[in-house]
Design a protein around this motif. Sequence first.
Motif, PDB file in Angstrom:
ATOM      1  N   GLY A   1      -0.423 -13.960  46.590  1.00 20.64           N
ATOM      2  CA  GLY A   1      -0.255 -14.525  47.928  1.00 20.64           C
ATOM      3  C   GLY A   1      -1.157 -13.766  48.884  1.00 20.64           C
ATOM      4  O   GLY A   1      -0.759 -12.787  49.509  1.00 20.64           O
TER       5      GLY A   1
ATOM      6  N   GLY B   1      -2.300 -14.023  51.846  1.00 16.86           N
ATOM      7  CA  GLY B   1      -2.237 -14.465  53.239  1.00 16.86           C
ATOM      8  C   GLY B   1      -2.158 -13.258  54.149  1.00 16.86           C
ATOM      9  O   GLY B   1      -2.755 -12.200  53.859  1.00 16.86           O
ATOM     10  N   ALA B   2      -1.405 -13.402  55.257  1.00 16.02           N
ATOM     11  CA  ALA B   2      -1.355 -12.342  56.268  1.00 16.02           C
ATOM     12  C   ALA B   2      -0.856 -11.016  55.672  1.00 16.02           C
ATOM     13  O   ALA B   2      -1.547  -9.987  55.707  1.00 16.02           O
ATOM     14  CB  ALA B   2      -0.450 -12.796  57.414  1.00 16.02           C
ATOM     15  N   ILE B   3       0.346 -11.048  55.104  1.00 24.95           N
ATOM     16  CA  ILE B   3       0.965  -9.819  54.597  1.00 24.95           C
ATOM     17  C   ILE B   3       0.219  -9.284  53.370  1.00 24.95           C
ATOM     18  O   ILE B   3      -0.080  -8.082  53.265  1.00 24.95           O
ATOM     19  CB  ILE B   3       2.453 -10.113  54.254  1.00 24.95           C
TER      20      ILE B   3
ATOM     21  N   ARG C   1      -5.751 -18.625  45.771  1.00 32.45           N
ATOM     22  CA  ARG C   1      -6.068 -19.985  45.352  1.00 32.45           C
ATOM     23  C   ARG C   1      -6.937 -20.668  46.414  1.00 32.45           C
ATOM     24  O   ARG C   1      -7.019 -20.206  47.553  1.00 32.45           O
ATOM     25  CB  ARG C   1      -4.790 -20.775  45.116  1.00 32.45           C
TER      26      ARG C   1
ATOM     27  N   ILE D   1       3.919 -14.432  49.054  1.00 32.04           N
ATOM     28  CA  ILE D   1       3.866 -15.874  49.334  1.00 32.04           C
ATOM     29  C   ILE D   1       4.958 -16.184  50.361  1.00 32.04           C
ATOM     30  O   ILE D   1       5.693 -15.287  50.768  1.00 32.04           O
ATOM     31  CB  ILE D   1       4.127 -16.678  48.043  1.00 32.04           C
ATOM     32  N   LYS D   2       5.105 -17.438  50.743  1.00 35.07           N
ATOM     33  CA  LYS D   2       6.261 -17.836  51.553  1.00 35.07           C
ATOM     34  C   LYS D   2       7.430 -18.144  50.606  1.00 35.07           C
ATOM     35  O   LYS D   2       7.204 -18.587  49.465  1.00 35.07           O
ATOM     36  CB  LYS D   2       5.940 -19.091  52.366  1.00 35.07           C
TER      37      LYS D   2
ATOM     38  N   GLU E   1       3.540 -18.216  37.872  1.00 37.73           N
ATOM     39  CA  GLU E   1       2.355 -17.346  37.865  1.00 37.73           C
ATOM     40  C   GLU E   1       2.741 -15.910  37.511  1.00 37.73           C
ATOM     41  O   GLU E   1       2.023 -15.217  36.787  1.00 37.73           O
ATOM     42  CB  GLU E   1       1.653 -17.413  39.222  1.00 37.73           C
TER      43      GLU E   1
ATOM     44  N   ASN F   1      10.445 -12.652  53.812  1.00 36.37           N
ATOM     45  CA  ASN F   1      11.563 -12.705  54.764  1.00 36.37           C
ATOM     46  C   ASN F   1      12.721 -13.495  54.158  1.00 36.37           C
ATOM     47  O   ASN F   1      12.543 -14.283  53.234  1.00 36.37           O
ATOM     48  CB  ASN F   1      11.122 -13.414  56.054  1.00 36.37           C
TER      49      ASN F   1
ATOM     50  N   ALA G   1       9.330  -6.275  55.706  1.00 33.59           N
ATOM     51  CA  ALA G   1       8.183  -5.811  56.505  1.00 33.59           C
ATOM     52  C   ALA G   1       8.483  -6.094  57.981  1.00 33.59           C
ATOM     53  O   ALA G   1       8.596  -7.243  58.384  1.00 33.59           O
ATOM     54  CB  ALA G   1       6.921  -6.539  56.062  1.00 33.59           C
TER      55      ALA G   1
ATOM     56  N   ILE H   1       6.653  -5.896  60.576  1.00 34.32           N
ATOM     57  CA  ILE H   1       5.283  -5.784  61.102  1.00 34.32           C
ATOM     58  C   ILE H   1       4.857  -7.175  61.543  1.00 34.32           C
ATOM     59  O   ILE H   1       5.522  -8.157  61.214  1.00 34.32           O
ATOM     60  CB  ILE H   1       4.366  -5.242  59.964  1.00 34.32           C
TER      61      ILE H   1
ATOM     62  N   ILE I   1       1.559  -9.704  61.466  1.00 35.03           N
ATOM     63  CA  ILE I   1       0.182  -9.976  61.025  1.00 35.03           C
ATOM     64  C   ILE I   1      -0.056 -11.471  61.153  1.00 35.03           C
ATOM     65  O   ILE I   1       0.790 -12.278  60.763  1.00 35.03           O
ATOM     66  CB  ILE I   1      -0.025  -9.625  59.526  1.00 35.03           C
TER      67      ILE I   1
ATOM     68  N   ARG J   1      -2.605 -14.640  60.034  1.00 30.17           N
ATOM     69  CA  ARG J   1      -3.753 -15.054  59.219  1.00 30.17           C
ATOM     70  C   ARG J   1      -4.635 -15.935  60.081  1.00 30.17           C
ATOM     71  O   ARG J   1      -4.236 -17.037  60.455  1.00 30.17           O
ATOM     72  CB  ARG J   1      -3.273 -15.817  57.980  1.00 30.17           C
TER      73      ARG J   1
ATOM     74  N   GLU K   1      10.512 -21.636  56.443  1.00 29.52           N
ATOM     75  CA  GLU K   1      11.369 -20.915  55.472  1.00 29.52           C
ATOM     76  C   GLU K   1      12.850 -21.149  55.833  1.00 29.52           C
ATOM     77  O   GLU K   1      13.583 -20.209  56.150  1.00 29.52           O
ATOM     78  CB  GLU K   1      11.000 -19.430  55.468  1.00 29.52           C
TER      79      GLU K   1
HETATM   80  N1  LIG Z   1       2.985 -12.407  58.754  1.00 31.20           N
HETATM   81  C1  LIG Z   1       3.897 -11.514  59.147  1.00 31.20           C
HETATM   82  O1  LIG Z   1       3.714 -10.809  60.160  1.00 31.20           O
HETATM   83  C2  LIG Z   1       5.154 -11.316  58.377  1.00 31.20           C
HETATM   84  C3  LIG Z   1       5.500 -12.114  57.314  1.00 31.20           C
HETATM   85  N2  LIG Z   1       6.648 -11.854  56.604  1.00 31.20           N
HETATM   86  C4  LIG Z   1       7.025 -12.656  55.444  1.00 31.20           C
HETATM   87  O2  LIG Z   1       6.086 -12.411  54.407  1.00 31.20           O
HETATM   88  C5  LIG Z   1       5.936 -13.583  53.589  1.00 31.20           C
HETATM   89  C6  LIG Z   1       4.452 -13.960  53.569  1.00 31.20           C
HETATM   90  O3  LIG Z   1       4.115 -14.353  54.895  1.00 31.20           O
HETATM   91  P1  LIG Z   1       2.614 -14.478  55.406  1.00 31.20           P
HETATM   92  O4  LIG Z   1       1.749 -13.503  54.728  1.00 31.20           O
HETATM   93  O5  LIG Z   1       2.687 -14.483  56.876  1.00 31.20           O
HETATM   94  O6  LIG Z   1       2.268 -15.956  54.886  1.00 31.20           O
HETATM   95  P2  LIG Z   1       0.820 -16.647  54.736  1.00 31.20           P
HETATM   96  O7  LIG Z   1       1.074 -18.107  54.785  1.00 31.20           O
HETATM   97  O8  LIG Z   1      -0.153 -16.034  55.658  1.00 31.20           O
HETATM   98  O9  LIG Z   1       0.391 -16.219  53.262  1.00 31.20           O
HETATM   99  C7  LIG Z   1       0.947 -16.733  52.092  1.00 31.20           C
HETATM  100  C8  LIG Z   1      -0.183 -16.833  51.109  1.00 31.20           C
HETATM  101  O10 LIG Z   1       0.349 -17.088  49.823  1.00 31.20           O
HETATM  102  C9  LIG Z   1      -0.492 -18.035  49.188  1.00 31.20           C
HETATM  103  N3  LIG Z   1       0.284 -18.659  48.120  1.00 31.20           N
HETATM  104  C10 LIG Z   1       1.444 -19.322  48.233  1.00 31.20           C
HETATM  105  N4  LIG Z   1       1.882 -19.701  47.023  1.00 31.20           N
HETATM  106  C11 LIG Z   1       0.966 -19.264  46.135  1.00 31.20           C
HETATM  107  C12 LIG Z   1       0.855 -19.353  44.730  1.00 31.20           C
HETATM  108  N5  LIG Z   1       1.789 -19.959  43.994  1.00 31.20           N
HETATM  109  N6  LIG Z   1      -0.218 -18.787  44.127  1.00 31.20           N
HETATM  110  C13 LIG Z   1      -1.172 -18.174  44.863  1.00 31.20           C
HETATM  111  N7  LIG Z   1      -1.118 -18.052  46.197  1.00 31.20           N
HETATM  112  C14 LIG Z   1      -0.061 -18.593  46.820  1.00 31.20           C
HETATM  113  C15 LIG Z   1      -0.892 -18.976  50.298  1.00 31.20           C
HETATM  114  O11 LIG Z   1      -2.009 -19.706  49.896  1.00 31.20           O
HETATM  115  P3  LIG Z   1      -2.454 -21.075  50.653  1.00 31.20           P
HETATM  116  O12 LIG Z   1      -3.104 -20.634  51.920  1.00 31.20           O
HETATM  117  O13 LIG Z   1      -3.385 -21.693  49.677  1.00 31.20           O
HETATM  118  O14 LIG Z   1      -1.203 -21.856  50.887  1.00 31.20           O
HETATM  119  C16 LIG Z   1      -1.179 -17.956  51.412  1.00 31.20           C
HETATM  120  O15 LIG Z   1      -2.481 -17.450  51.280  1.00 31.20           O
HETATM  121  C17 LIG Z   1       6.848 -14.638  54.239  1.00 31.20           C
HETATM  122  O16 LIG Z   1       8.113 -14.631  53.610  1.00 31.20           O
HETATM  123  C18 LIG Z   1       6.975 -14.163  55.689  1.00 31.20           C
HETATM  124  O17 LIG Z   1       8.147 -14.633  56.324  1.00 31.20           O
HETATM  125  C19 LIG Z   1       7.447 -10.785  56.887  1.00 31.20           C
HETATM  126  C20 LIG Z   1       7.146  -9.971  57.956  1.00 31.20           C
HETATM  127  C21 LIG Z   1       6.014 -10.181  58.790  1.00 31.20           C
END
Ligand SMILES: NC(=O)C1=CN([C@@H]2O[C@H](COP(=O)(O)OP(=O)(O)OC[C@H]3O[C@@H](n4cnc5c(N)ncnc54)[C@H](OP(=O)(O)O)[C@@H]3O)[C@@H](O)[C@H]2O)C=CC1
Length: 306
Positions: A7, A9-11, A31, A77-78, A88, A104, A126, A128, A130, A132, A270
């Motif tokens: 995953g 993404g942001a975190i 991905r 991931i979410k 995976e 979360n 977390a 924090i 962040i 994306r 979520e």
């Molecule tokens: N951002 C924040 O500040 C905070 C987030 N959180 C929690 O952390 C978790 C992640 O959040 P966040 O990082 O913001 O989310 P994002 O949407 O920024 O990142 C999630 C990433 O996971 C990827 N992904 C999802 N499913 C798969 C999979 N099966 N295989 C490969 N990649 C996958 C997504 O890809 P794609 O883009 O292709 O969908 C995306 O890049 C959540 O539960 C959120 O609530 C907790 C505290 C703070």
Amino acid sequence: MKIAVLGAGAIGCYYGGILAKEHTDVTFIARGRTYERLKHHELVVKSIDGDFSLPVNVIDSERLQGHAAFDYILLAIKSTGIEAAIEELKALMGDGTKIICLLNGIGNEERLAEVFGAERVIGGSAFISIIREAPGIVNHVGDGKLVIGEWQSRAHQDVGLIELEKRLLQAGAAACITSDIKRIKWEKLLWNITYNPLTALTQTRVGTALKDPDLKLLLERVSAEFLNLADKRGIIIREDYKTGLLTPDEAIQNHKTSMLQDFENGQPMELDAILGFVIQTAKQCEVSVPTIETLYHLLCFLERSH
Ligand SMILES: NC(=O)C1=CN([C@@H]2O[C@H](COP(=O)(O)OP(=O)(O)OC[C@H]3O[C@@H](n4cnc5c(N)ncnc54)[C@H](OP(=O)(O)O)[C@@H]3O)[C@@H](O)[C@H]2O)C=CC1
Ligand SMILES: CC(C)(CO)C(=O)C(=O)O
């Protein structure tokens, strides 16, 4: 120590990025556009602590065969994608691999423990913020701690986790190990259930909701219902955490919750990990959570009609 980040993404990009910057062996499992971006360009982390960018190892999540075993997989991931991620994870797990779940809400660690065994799961919260900005480009806008702890044991038996905490601290990320991660997840959920649903429904920032008398009343009702449930379940939420909840600092007042961001970006919210879990638990405990139930059904409607 070999770390995979599932995953990106942001975190995932933030924690994976700061570990990689300090020479930990990190591989991102990504991905689509994120995979293409990280394969051909540096990962970019903008941060209130100083920006950096660097080339990173990346694997396409659709081609997960024959990779060396990882010590830890940071799952970022979410929660709406947990079942797909489990497939995976099966391909990524070696004999001693553990999953550090940074999602979360509540229910994700429990699901991972069902599939892989509780001894393979590290819970995480977390605190924090962040954002994306684009694939492979993230912005660390609000400081806060990463709290992690073994799901099965309260005894700090995992020495690798202590090494990981050291590396995170050396890299400048606030992090700590707890022997009480299940309780910490309830504290984080208190914040998320108070602010995320209402701000997503009304499309407001945290501070705007707090300043509006009607929304403030609902924020108070939601947190009171949650705290009553926690109390019935014997979960202790610390007093300072409770009192600080409705008087956040300026940075948090300006925060757009992740649920509102997901809604605006057309992504699934979520809802089950944040509200569904609470509603189910309340039913089991015969506790009434009418405001939380109402918000849940309104958000389900909103998601369907979006
Ligand atoms: N951002 C924040 O500040 C905070 C987030 N959180 C929690 O952390 C978790 C992640 O959040 P966040 O990082 O913001 O989310 P994002 O949407 O920024 O990142 C999630 C990433 O996971 C990827 N992904 C999802 N499913 C798969 C999979 N099966 N295989 C490969 N990649 C996958 C997504 O890809 P794609 O883009 O292709 O969908 C995306 O890049 C959540 O539960 C959120 O609530 C907790 C505290 C703070
Ligand atoms: C406030 C934050 C970013 C965590 O600290 C969060 O959990 C959310 O917006 O859902």
